[in-house]
Design an enzyme around this catalytic site. Structure first.
Site, PDB file in Angstrom:
ATOM      1  N   THR A   1     -42.918 -31.665  87.823  1.00  0.00           N
ATOM      2  CA  THR A   1     -43.247 -30.834  88.976  1.00  0.00           C
ATOM      3  C   THR A   1     -43.879 -29.514  88.553  1.00  0.00           C
ATOM      4  O   THR A   1     -43.593 -29.006  87.461  1.00  0.00           O
ATOM      5  CB  THR A   1     -41.958 -30.556  89.777  1.00  0.00           C
ATOM      6  OG1 THR A   1     -42.211 -29.506  90.716  1.00  0.00           O
ATOM      7  CG2 THR A   1     -40.791 -30.108  88.890  1.00  0.00           C
ATOM      8  N   ASP A   2     -44.674 -28.945  89.435  1.00  0.00           N
ATOM      9  CA  ASP A   2     -45.250 -27.613  89.144  1.00  0.00           C
ATOM     10  C   ASP A   2     -44.170 -26.535  89.113  1.00  0.00           C
ATOM     11  O   ASP A   2     -44.407 -25.440  88.601  1.00  0.00           O
ATOM     12  CB  ASP A   2     -46.354 -27.260  90.157  1.00  0.00           C
ATOM     13  CG  ASP A   2     -45.906 -27.230  91.610  1.00  0.00           C
ATOM     14  OD1 ASP A   2     -44.725 -27.520  91.897  1.00  0.00           O
ATOM     15  OD2 ASP A   2     -46.752 -26.915  92.472  1.00  0.00           O
ATOM     16  N   GLU A   3     -42.984 -26.838  89.661  1.00  0.00           N
ATOM     17  CA  GLU A   3     -41.927 -25.819  89.703  1.00  0.00           C
ATOM     18  C   GLU A   3     -41.448 -25.421  88.309  1.00  0.00           C
ATOM     19  O   GLU A   3     -40.828 -24.372  88.148  1.00  0.00           O
ATOM     20  CB  GLU A   3     -40.730 -26.298  90.542  1.00  0.00           C
ATOM     21  CG  GLU A   3     -41.113 -26.508  91.985  1.00  0.00           C
ATOM     22  CD  GLU A   3     -39.950 -26.520  92.958  1.00  0.00           C
ATOM     23  OE1 GLU A   3     -38.826 -26.167  92.584  1.00  0.00           O
ATOM     24  OE2 GLU A   3     -40.194 -26.889  94.119  1.00  0.00           O
TER      25      GLU A   3
ATOM     26  N   LYS B   1     -35.656 -30.039  85.509  1.00  0.00           N
ATOM     27  CA  LYS B   1     -36.917 -30.771  85.307  1.00  0.00           C
ATOM     28  C   LYS B   1     -37.639 -30.255  84.049  1.00  0.00           C
ATOM     29  O   LYS B   1     -38.216 -31.033  83.283  1.00  0.00           O
ATOM     30  CB  LYS B   1     -37.833 -30.631  86.535  1.00  0.00           C
ATOM     31  CG  LYS B   1     -37.338 -31.312  87.793  1.00  0.00           C
ATOM     32  CD  LYS B   1     -37.257 -32.824  87.707  1.00  0.00           C
ATOM     33  CE  LYS B   1     -38.596 -33.505  87.687  1.00  0.00           C
ATOM     34  NZ  LYS B   1     -38.459 -34.993  87.743  1.00  0.00           N
TER      35      LYS B   1
END
Ligand code: NAD
Ligand code: DAU
Length: 356
Positions: free
Chosen positions: A135-137, A164
């Site tokens: 994820t971009d998070e 993640k």
């Protein structure tokens, strides 16, 4: 030759869309969907392909190391696509441990089983791939300008994004240490059919259709970069086929919107779609902000565009109308899942019951 995919978390939102995408776009494949069926896993998403000979389901926890190991010896798996995860940031703030267990230890369990089964030197080794869906998070939060690139340092803030990022580092470490064929994709916020109505877009659609309040966190000006789920599935398919082993690919559509823009758009389109004037902006309610709320995400998709020719085909105006239409036509699907544990979590989160 047939390609065998192990898709984990295939009963969830993106995983089920990915399985439907693969079956629609590839003939000579076999898919093994492994899913624990948590509150977020729903086999109804895959009812249309249940009897397809190319598809099978196994209920399994990816943290169950011996079951996962056995699976790799039972099937000659070519591609692993690891979607299985606890995926909701608000839940991670309330209960971080399960995020570490599934997202970190579950990923290691899969890596170890694949590493044991995929022997260096066997004639298929060079074609096997372990793709971690990230994820971009993991990159943290942006200021008003700039974008995340694959070189942006990892700087996660929530327990979800930290789990993640940890998994990404382990996947990279297995690639570097064992010369293991890993790939990582980091995608921005997805929306589309089969998304569990705890996430912003389906939650707002469902609440609007039931004339319930629309809870906007903080000032509503946080920005997310929205991508239609089918475009994400296409990106993963392209990375599996043509991505360079060891590389990271960011996936996003240059479609940044504030949360309040999204909510107002949903109000307008839901009202129009069912001709209901009671669905109006008066339903919007500003609520206390999420703890550690990342301000802005924005992906630079240049690498996947230049190297693999991927681009997002569905623009937001089209995608949001299609999505709202899907939720209107599939109210039974929503009703089936907005019960039980989900209700309890929702009540705990907002201190009131807002979902029908
Ligand atoms: P989801 O919550 O809808 O689905 C997760 C699935 O994983 C569910 O079917 C659940 O039952 C299964 N699962 C959970 N724990 C498991 C375990 N221990 N063993 C086996 N299965 C288990 O999530 P999603 O939104 O479809 O996200 C899928 C993946 O994509 C996640 O890894 C997430 O981090 C990543 N991602 C999501 C988005 C997004 O916008 N939703 C964006 C970028 C990346
Ligand atoms: O960026 C990719 C990530 O997108 C994925 O890795 C995560 O799995 C996925 O859940 C999603 O995370 P977000 O936290 O960005 O998504 P969520 O839908 O929870 O929230 C989107 C934005 O809307 C965020 O700024 C918080 C806000 N929000 C959310 C909810 C649920 C509200 O204002 N009100 C709400 O009720």
């Amino acid at each position: 030759m047939e390609t065998t995919y192990l898709v984990t978390g295939g009963a969830g939102f993106i995983g089920s869309n990915f399985i439907l995408y693969l079956l629609a776009h590839h003939e000579n494949i076999r898919i093994i969907n492994v899913d624990k069926l948590t509150y977020a896993g729903n086999l109804a998403n895959l009812a249309s392909v249940e009897s397809d000979d190319r598809y099978m389901f196994r209920r399994m926890d990816i943290c169950d190391r011996s079951a996962v190991r056995d699976l790799f010896f039972e099937f000659d798996i070519d591609y692993v696509v690891n979607f299985a995860a606890e995926s909701h940031v608000d839940r991670s703030i309330n209960d971080p441990e399960i995020f570490v267990r599934t997202n970190v230890l579950g990923t290691v369990s899969l890596l170890d089983a694949a590493r044991e089964a995929w022997r260096v030197g066997d004639d298929k080794y060079g074609d096997r791939r372990f793709l971690q869906v990230s994820t971009d998070e993991v990159y943290g939060s942006l200021g008003p300008s700039g974008f995340f690139s694959e070189d942006t340092p990892l700087d996660p803030h929530s327990p979800y994004s930290a789990s993640k990022a940890s998994a990404d580092l382990l996947v990279k470490a297995y690639g570097d240490t064992y010369n293991f064929p890993v790939l990582i994709t980091r995608c921005s916020n997805n929306y589309g059919p089969f998304q569990f109505p705890e996430k912003l877009i389906p939650l707002m659609i469902n609440n609007a259709l039931h004339h319930k309040h629309l809870p906007v966190y903080g000032d509503g000006l946080n920005v997310r970069d929205w991508l239609y789920v089918e475009d994400h599935c296409k990106a993963i398919d392209m990375v599996l086929s043509n991505g360079v082993v060891g590389e990271v690919y960011n996936v996003g559509g240059h479609n940044e919107r504030t949360n309040i823009f999204i909510v107002e758009k949903i109000v307008e389109e839901c009202s129009k779609a069912i001709g209901d004037a009671e669905i109006s902006k008066s339903l919007i309610e500003y609520v206390p902000d999420r703890k550690g709320h990342d301000r802005r995400y924005g992906i630079d998709p240049k690498k996947i565009n230049d190297d693999l020719g991927w681009w997002p085909e569905t623009n937001f105006e089209e995608g949001i109308v299609k999505t709202i239409q899907w939720y209107i036509e599939n109210r039974a699907w929503v009703k089936q899942i907005t019960s039980g544990e989900y209700q309890n979590n929702y009540v705990q989160q907002y201190d009131q019951e807002k979902i029908v």
